[in-house]
Design a protein around this motif. Structure first.
Motif, short mmCIF file in Angstrom:
data_model
loop_
_atom_site.label_atom_id
_atom_site.label_comp_id
_atom_site.label_asym_id
_atom_site.label_seq_id
_atom_site.Cartn_x
_atom_site.Cartn_y
_atom_site.Cartn_z
N ILE A 253 -11.02 -42.54 36.09
CA ILE A 253 -11.03 -41.20 35.47
C ILE A 253 -10.63 -40.14 36.49
N LYS A 254 -11.11 -40.24 37.73
CA LYS A 254 -10.75 -39.24 38.73
C LYS A 254 -9.29 -39.36 39.16
N LYS A 255 -8.75 -40.58 39.14
CA LYS A 255 -7.35 -40.77 39.55
C LYS A 255 -6.36 -40.52 38.43
N ASN A 256 -6.86 -40.46 37.20
CA ASN A 256 -5.98 -40.26 36.03
C ASN A 256 -6.55 -39.14 35.15
N ALA A 261 -8.58 -37.20 30.05
CA ALA A 261 -8.93 -36.10 29.16
C ALA A 261 -8.37 -36.34 27.75
N GLU A 262 -7.17 -36.85 27.66
CA GLU A 262 -6.57 -37.15 26.35
C GLU A 262 -7.39 -38.20 25.61
N VAL A 275 -11.68 -30.56 28.22
CA VAL A 275 -12.26 -31.77 28.82
C VAL A 275 -11.77 -31.93 30.26
N ALA A 276 -10.50 -31.67 30.49
CA ALA A 276 -9.95 -31.78 31.84
C ALA A 276 -10.63 -30.79 32.78
#
Length: 325
Positions: A253-256, A261-262, A275-276
């Motif tokens: 999640i942190k790397k993408n 968020a999508e 969300v992002a």
């Protein structure tokens, strides 16, 4: 014995062959279920990492070699989730905010700390309307402030007031759920709102809320994963597999941030940009429970005891801690 509703047409009858095949197929999952132990996991909409694993069937795959079958159970808030853990309705809890475990422990729950998400102090804050004349916490004296009783936001407010030389009795407390507090905030019924992400990001982006003070050095806002103590003692191997999966999910999640968020936006009913923004403030870094985290748990418990929110003093050190081998 002949079936009462089917004519005896011999073993080659197509309908009999179909029913026999259907019965045999239905017994396969039953046999597997009987052979496998069930791990019931409780989660909330804020349980990003667990929901991520759930959406991909990651734990189902990881735990299959251990003969563990996973079921998922959604809760609306953290305390009912831990209550379910204590009474044996579930075995493992997804993350709850740092203020939740002391309340469950004060009620006598037998829980084991399993993991934490490292501090995300900017993920909760005291907000005021953009045009509010309030510029520091001391100006909240005598004003109505909305927050969820017993939540991490409550603890942040206690610490912020103390730093400003005030006590909780110096403000008018409005105990409101996030949805009700958002409405009160926007219609001017409260002067300030203490809230966490993603609600914080949403009210900033959609209503122009201004941050008066975030967690900073006052509240680390760790999120805790817990297990029923009997289960933690019996299946440390399962907790180890879940721990590794959570670490990998947090890293992804942190790397993408964009794809994350999508993916998560429709789950919690917010737009991807909001969300992002929330995800930027949350660490999502899963690690073993350490002395620093437990020390803050004790400070939170003591603050709520002093404020007469907790019914009795809780000694965090009495609760067991699982750590990866």
């Amino acid at each position: 014995m002949q079936s009462p509703d089917l004519p005896d047409a011999g073993p080659a009858h197509p309908r009999r062959r179909f029913i026999a095949a259907a019965l045999a197929a239905s017994l396969v999952p039953a046999a597997r279920a009987a052979d496998a132990e069930t791990l019931r996991i409780g989660f909330q909409k804020s349980s990003t990492l667990m929901i991520f694993l759930k959406s991909r069937g990651t734990l189902e795959q990881a735990l299959a070699p251990l003969k563990v079958h996973v079921t998922w159970h959604e809760f609306t808030s953290g305390l009912p989730l831990l209550e379910a853990l204590n009474i044996g309705a579930i075995e493992l809890s997804a993350d709850v905010a740092d203020a939740v475990p002391p309340f469950a422990l004060a009620a006598g729950a037998k829980l084991t700390y399993c993991a934490i998400e490292t501090p995300s102090p900017q993920a909760q804050a005291i907000v005021v309307p953009q045009d509010s004349p309030i510029t520091d916490v001391a100006q909240l004296k005598g004003r109505k402030v909305a927050f969820a009783k017993g939540a991490g936001a409550h603890y942040l407010l206690l610490e912020a007031l103390a730093k400003a030389g005030l006590a909780i009795g110096d403000i008018e407390s409005a105990y409101l759920s996030p949805a009700d507090a958002r409405a009160a905030f926007e219609n001017g019924s409260v002067a300030a709102w203490v809230i966490w992400d993603p609600f914080l990001a949403a009210v900033q982006r959609q209503a122009g809320a201004r941050i008066l003070l975030d967690g900073g050095s006052l509240s680390s806002y760790r999120r805790f994963y817990l297990a029923a103590t009997p289960y933690a003692q019996r299946r440390p191997d399962v907790l180890g597999a879940v721990f590794t999966a959570l670490q990998r999910a947090g890293d992804w999640i942190k790397k993408n941030p964009g794809p994350a968020a999508e993916w998560h936006a429709p789950v919690i009913g917010l737009d991807a940009a909001t969300v992002a923004a929330a995800n930027l403030r949350r660490s999502y870094r899963v690690q073993a429970v350490d002395a620093e985290a437990l020390g803050e748990q004790q400070r939170i418990a003591d603050a709520f005891t002093q404020a007469r929110v907790l019914p009795r003093r809780v000694v965090i050190a009495e609760s067991p801690v699982w750590r990866p081998s």
